[in-house]
Design an enzyme around this catalytic site. Structure first.
Site, PDB file in Angstrom:
ATOM      1  N   THR A   1      47.018  31.069  33.218  1.00 33.93           N
ATOM      2  CA  THR A   1      46.329  30.113  34.095  1.00 33.93           C
ATOM      3  C   THR A   1      45.037  29.588  33.467  1.00 33.93           C
ATOM      4  OG1 THR A   1      47.212  31.308  35.982  1.00 33.93           O
ATOM      5  CG2 THR A   1      45.368  29.823  36.427  1.00 33.93           C
TER       6      THR A   1
ATOM      7  N   TRP B   1      41.028  33.254  36.000  1.00 38.79           N
ATOM      8  CA  TRP B   1      41.648  34.228  36.905  1.00 38.79           C
ATOM      9  C   TRP B   1      42.467  35.276  36.166  1.00 38.79           C
ATOM     10  CZ3 TRP B   1      39.052  33.334  40.970  1.00 38.79           C
ATOM     11  CH2 TRP B   1      38.885  32.048  41.492  1.00 38.79           C
ATOM     12  N   ILE B   2      41.928  35.774  35.073  1.00 42.25           N
ATOM     13  CA  ILE B   2      42.726  36.711  34.283  1.00 42.25           C
ATOM     14  C   ILE B   2      42.465  38.150  34.738  1.00 42.25           C
ATOM     15  CG2 ILE B   2      43.292  37.500  31.937  1.00 42.25           C
ATOM     16  CD1 ILE B   2      44.077  34.504  32.769  1.00 42.25           C
TER      17      ILE B   2
ATOM     18  N   GLY C   1      47.368  25.836  37.130  1.00 43.11           N
ATOM     19  CA  GLY C   1      47.824  27.111  37.692  1.00 43.11           C
ATOM     20  C   GLY C   1      49.324  27.057  37.895  1.00 43.11           C
TER      21      GLY C   1
ATOM     22  N   GLU D   1      50.867  35.488  40.647  1.00 41.15           N
ATOM     23  CA  GLU D   1      52.259  35.595  40.139  1.00 41.15           C
ATOM     24  C   GLU D   1      53.138  34.456  40.662  1.00 41.15           C
ATOM     25  OE1 GLU D   1      54.039  38.522  38.587  1.00 41.15           O
ATOM     26  OE2 GLU D   1      52.160  39.503  38.052  1.00 41.15           O
TER      27      GLU D   1
ATOM     28  N   ARG E   1      57.615  40.384  39.016  1.00 39.29           N
ATOM     29  CA  ARG E   1      57.621  40.059  40.458  1.00 39.29           C
ATOM     30  C   ARG E   1      58.201  41.170  41.331  1.00 39.29           C
ATOM     31  NH1 ARG E   1      58.630  33.726  39.421  1.00 39.29           N
ATOM     32  NH2 ARG E   1      56.432  33.199  39.211  1.00 39.29           N
TER      33      ARG E   1
ATOM     34  N   CYS F   1      47.365  35.952  29.940  1.00 38.05           N
ATOM     35  CA  CYS F   1      46.452  34.799  30.015  1.00 38.05           C
ATOM     36  C   CYS F   1      47.227  33.493  30.005  1.00 38.05           C
ATOM     37  CB  CYS F   1      45.553  34.771  28.799  1.00 38.05           C
ATOM     38  SG  CYS F   1      44.259  35.947  28.794  1.00 38.05           S
TER      39      CYS F   1
ATOM     40  N   GLN G   1      54.502  48.020  76.084  1.00 41.43           N
ATOM     41  CA  GLN G   1      55.629  47.450  75.346  1.00 41.43           C
ATOM     42  C   GLN G   1      55.177  46.379  74.329  1.00 41.43           C
ATOM     43  OE1 GLN G   1      58.719  45.080  77.365  1.00 41.43           O
ATOM     44  NE2 GLN G   1      60.193  46.607  76.648  1.00 41.43           N
TER      45      GLN G   1
ATOM     46  N   PHE H   1      44.410  47.472  66.362  1.00 42.32           N
ATOM     47  CA  PHE H   1      43.141  48.205  66.394  1.00 42.32           C
ATOM     48  C   PHE H   1      42.096  47.522  67.290  1.00 42.32           C
ATOM     49  CE2 PHE H   1      42.730  51.636  63.101  1.00 42.32           C
ATOM     50  CZ  PHE H   1      44.041  51.645  62.669  1.00 42.32           C
TER      51      PHE H   1
HETATM   52  C1  LIG Z   1      42.912  37.401  41.941  1.00 36.15           C
HETATM   53  C2  LIG Z   1      43.749  36.566  41.034  1.00 36.15           C
HETATM   54  C3  LIG Z   1      44.355  37.161  39.936  1.00 36.15           C
HETATM   55  C4  LIG Z   1      45.117  36.382  39.045  1.00 36.15           C
HETATM   56  N1  LIG Z   1      45.613  36.949  37.899  1.00 36.15           N
HETATM   57  C5  LIG Z   1      46.147  36.148  36.937  1.00 36.15           C
HETATM   58  C6  LIG Z   1      46.486  36.664  35.641  1.00 36.15           C
HETATM   59  O1  LIG Z   1      46.343  37.869  35.374  1.00 36.15           O
HETATM   60  N2  LIG Z   1      46.960  35.817  34.714  1.00 36.15           N
HETATM   61  C7  LIG Z   1      47.150  34.481  34.949  1.00 36.15           C
HETATM   62  O2  LIG Z   1      47.601  33.774  34.058  1.00 36.15           O
HETATM   63  N3  LIG Z   1      46.863  33.956  36.182  1.00 36.15           N
HETATM   64  C8  LIG Z   1      46.350  34.763  37.164  1.00 36.15           C
HETATM   65  N4  LIG Z   1      46.014  34.231  38.400  1.00 36.15           N
HETATM   66  C9  LIG Z   1      46.230  32.825  38.644  1.00 36.15           C
HETATM   67  C10 LIG Z   1      47.308  32.548  39.691  1.00 36.15           C
HETATM   68  O3  LIG Z   1      48.578  32.839  39.159  1.00 36.15           O
HETATM   69  C11 LIG Z   1      47.132  31.107  40.149  1.00 36.15           C
HETATM   70  O4  LIG Z   1      45.967  31.068  40.955  1.00 36.15           O
HETATM   71  C12 LIG Z   1      48.315  30.595  40.921  1.00 36.15           C
HETATM   72  O5  LIG Z   1      49.433  30.465  40.079  1.00 36.15           O
HETATM   73  C13 LIG Z   1      48.042  29.238  41.591  1.00 36.15           C
HETATM   74  O6  LIG Z   1      47.455  28.334  40.709  1.00 36.15           O
HETATM   75  P1  LIG Z   1      46.118  27.542  41.161  1.00 36.15           P
HETATM   76  O7  LIG Z   1      45.162  28.555  41.673  1.00 36.15           O
HETATM   77  O8  LIG Z   1      45.696  26.704  40.030  1.00 36.15           O
HETATM   78  O9  LIG Z   1      46.584  26.659  42.380  1.00 36.15           O
HETATM   79  P2  LIG Z   1      47.264  25.216  42.279  1.00 36.15           P
HETATM   80  O10 LIG Z   1      48.363  25.242  41.285  1.00 36.15           O
HETATM   81  O11 LIG Z   1      46.199  24.207  42.107  1.00 36.15           O
HETATM   82  O12 LIG Z   1      47.911  25.090  43.734  1.00 36.15           O
HETATM   83  C14 LIG Z   1      47.109  24.787  44.883  1.00 36.15           C
HETATM   84  C15 LIG Z   1      48.062  24.747  46.077  1.00 36.15           C
HETATM   85  O13 LIG Z   1      49.047  23.718  45.898  1.00 36.15           O
HETATM   86  C16 LIG Z   1      50.346  24.281  45.993  1.00 36.15           C
HETATM   87  N5  LIG Z   1      51.229  23.580  45.065  1.00 36.15           N
HETATM   88  C17 LIG Z   1      51.024  23.349  43.749  1.00 36.15           C
HETATM   89  N6  LIG Z   1      52.054  22.672  43.222  1.00 36.15           N
HETATM   90  C18 LIG Z   1      52.945  22.477  44.235  1.00 36.15           C
HETATM   91  C19 LIG Z   1      54.220  21.842  44.333  1.00 36.15           C
HETATM   92  N7  LIG Z   1      54.822  21.294  43.262  1.00 36.15           N
HETATM   93  N8  LIG Z   1      54.827  21.806  45.537  1.00 36.15           N
HETATM   94  C20 LIG Z   1      54.245  22.389  46.617  1.00 36.15           C
HETATM   95  N9  LIG Z   1      53.044  23.016  46.579  1.00 36.15           N
HETATM   96  C21 LIG Z   1      52.409  23.050  45.409  1.00 36.15           C
HETATM   97  C22 LIG Z   1      50.186  25.747  45.633  1.00 36.15           C
HETATM   98  O14 LIG Z   1      51.245  26.533  46.156  1.00 36.15           O
HETATM   99  C23 LIG Z   1      48.840  26.052  46.280  1.00 36.15           C
HETATM  100  O15 LIG Z   1      49.034  26.284  47.644  1.00 36.15           O
HETATM  101  C24 LIG Z   1      45.309  35.005  39.312  1.00 36.15           C
HETATM  102  C25 LIG Z   1      44.722  34.434  40.449  1.00 36.15           C
HETATM  103  C26 LIG Z   1      43.933  35.179  41.280  1.00 36.15           C
HETATM  104  C27 LIG Z   1      43.251  34.505  42.459  1.00 36.15           C
END
Ligand SMILES: Cc1cc2nc3c(=O)[nH]c(=O)nc-3n(C[C@H](O)[C@H](O)[C@H](O)COP(=O)(O)OP(=O)(O)OC[C@H]3O[C@@H](n4cnc5c(N)ncnc54)[C@H](O)[C@@H]3O)c2cc1C
Length: 380
Positions: A125, A155-156, A130, A362, A242, A123, A278, A337
């Site tokens: 995010t 999103w856990i 995020g 991740e 990872r 936990c 091809q 397909f």
């Molecule tokens: C199905 C699912 C399962 C998940 N499971 C877990 C879990 O078990 N535990 C947990 O803790 N989290 C979990 N997450 C959370 C996940 O790790 C985050 O969604 C992810 O790290 C991105 O954070 P955010 O969604 O807040 O996007 P944001 O951080 O808001 O990013 C939005 C966009 O901006 C880009 N961005 C952000 N900062 C920068 C920067 N400095 N430079 C360039 N680009 C940038 C990002 O790459 C992305 O494209 C899960 C998410 C999903 C959807």
């Protein structure tokens, strides 16, 4: 350097392959439709010795190491990445515990997982944080022998089924990562509120939820490391997880290739199988070459870890390369397909939906590139 699996690795891979064939492939479409957490499969994987394999023998586990875990994840993901994520999100939660847990904490939290099929969740995010982990707002206030935990996570994975959570919180949000603390939080504690199951694009049987902590009283004995270590532990856990995520993307891509080759040999246009055109052969060849490269770097990232060397850069390269590849290859599989690929009667539309998350969870692909670049700049 030897590119052959040794006997032990081979038997783990064979076991996981057989499990995938018998248990995951036949049930995956049903779980995708019902979106139910695959408890049956989790129980069977536990009985087969394929769950929580990284827990050391001293604490009742198999202590199989990261490379074996990667081999299992690749096979499971060939069958269904939703089921694979449901099973291996455990390893993400176990990472901090294995990294920083005391013997007493490992016995209390990890050992039971080796005895009965239970799962845990990571936990970190939050709705407002995020990629920018330092912006988390969940607070832990010291109160005698306890911490009082307040805040919301988002999103856990395994959120609704976990028996405990690894939670990252801040003791002072003005002090950034230096004020962060890592807590092990049993899900049964008063004040832990589990949100509704999120309905995602793909990997639909994986259980993703918001979790709220409302004045949860967490024993100080459940803190990992010292106050201030939380951020470091949370980030280092990705070195463990990872390689497995990259392996998931490799497994999914291999499935896309196998389905595409099979279909291309059957489907005829202009008087011959499309495999004889091809243009189709080139799509298949591109898939095969990318999968081979992704698999090599994925295995390397796990082998480095097992060898006790820092694998952060390789883990990010593997996750980034394999994640982007999975999305590209799943899209190309639909192309092979044709119209049938766009239909739920055929397997590739699910693979396409399931692939996208590999570019997000991740750490997004942008974050992986930032990590790789940081290592490059530090090295040169
Ligand atoms: C199905 C699912 C399962 C998940 N499971 C877990 C879990 O078990 N535990 C947990 O803790 N989290 C979990 N997450 C959370 C996940 O790790 C985050 O969604 C992810 O790290 C991105 O954070 P955010 O969604 O807040 O996007 P944001 O951080 O808001 O990013 C939005 C966009 O901006 C880009 N961005 C952000 N900062 C920068 C920067 N400095 N430079 C360039 N680009 C940038 C990002 O790459 C992305 O494209 C899960 C998410 C999903 C959807």
């Amino acid at each position: 350097m030897d590119f052959q699996l040794n006997e032990d690795n081979q038997s783990i891979q064979d076991l996981a392959k057989q499990f995938t064939k018998n248990e995951i492939i036949p049930t995956a479409p049903g779980y995708d439709l019902s979106m139910e957490y695959p408890w049956d499969i989790v129980k069977k994987a536990h009985a087969a010795g394929l769950l929580n394999v990284s827990v050391p023998e001293k604490f009742g586990g198999l202590g199989l190491g990261h490379f074996n875990q990667t081999l299992i994840q690749e096979q499971f993901s060939y069958g269904c990445t939703g089921i694979a994520t449901a099973i291996t999100a455990n390893d993400l939660a176990l990472g901090p515990l294995l990294l920083a847990g005391s013997d007493a904490q490992l016995e209390e939290f990890a050992t039971p997982m080796t005895k009965v099929p239970t799962v845990a969740a990571y936990c970190v995010t939050e709705p407002g944080a995020g990629s920018d982990v330092q912006a988390i707002r969940t607070t832990a206030k010291r109160d005698g022998d306890h911490y009082i935990l307040n805040g919301s996570k988002m999103w856990i994975t395994n959120g609704g089924v976990a028996s405990w959570f690894y939670v990252l919180a801040t003791m002072d949000s003005t002090k950034g990562h230096k004020a962060m603390v890592a807590l092990l939080v049993p899900s049964k504690l008063a004040g832990v509120q589990i949100g509704k199951k999120e309905i995602n694009v793909g990997q639909r049987c994986s259980d993703t939820r918001g979790i709220t902590f409302d004045n949860v009283k967490v024993p100080a004995a459940y803190r990992l490391g010292n106050e201030g270590d939380g951020f470091k532990i949370a980030m280092k856990a990705f070195d463990f997880s990872r390689p497995g995520v990259a392996a998931g993307a490799v497994g999914l891509s291999q499935r896309c290739l196998d389905e595409s080759v099979r279909y291309a040999k059957e489907r005829k246009t202009f008087g011959k199988a499309i495999a004889e055109h091809q243009a189709i052969q080139f799509i298949l060849a591109d898939m095969a070459k990318d999968i081979e490269v992704a698999r090599l770097v994925t295995y390397k990232s796990a082998v480095e870890l097992d060898a006790g060397r820092r694998n952060t850069k390789f883990a990010s390269i593997a996750k980034c390369f394999a994640g982007d590849m999975a999305v590209r290859i799943a899209s190309d599989a639909i192309q092979v397909f044709g119209g049938y690929g766009y239909n739920t009667e055929y397997p590739v539309e699910k693979l396409y939906r399931d692939a996208k998350i590999y570019q997000i969870y991740e750490g997004t692909q942008q974050i992986q590139r930032m990590i790789i670049a940081k290592h490059l700049l530090d090295e040169y």
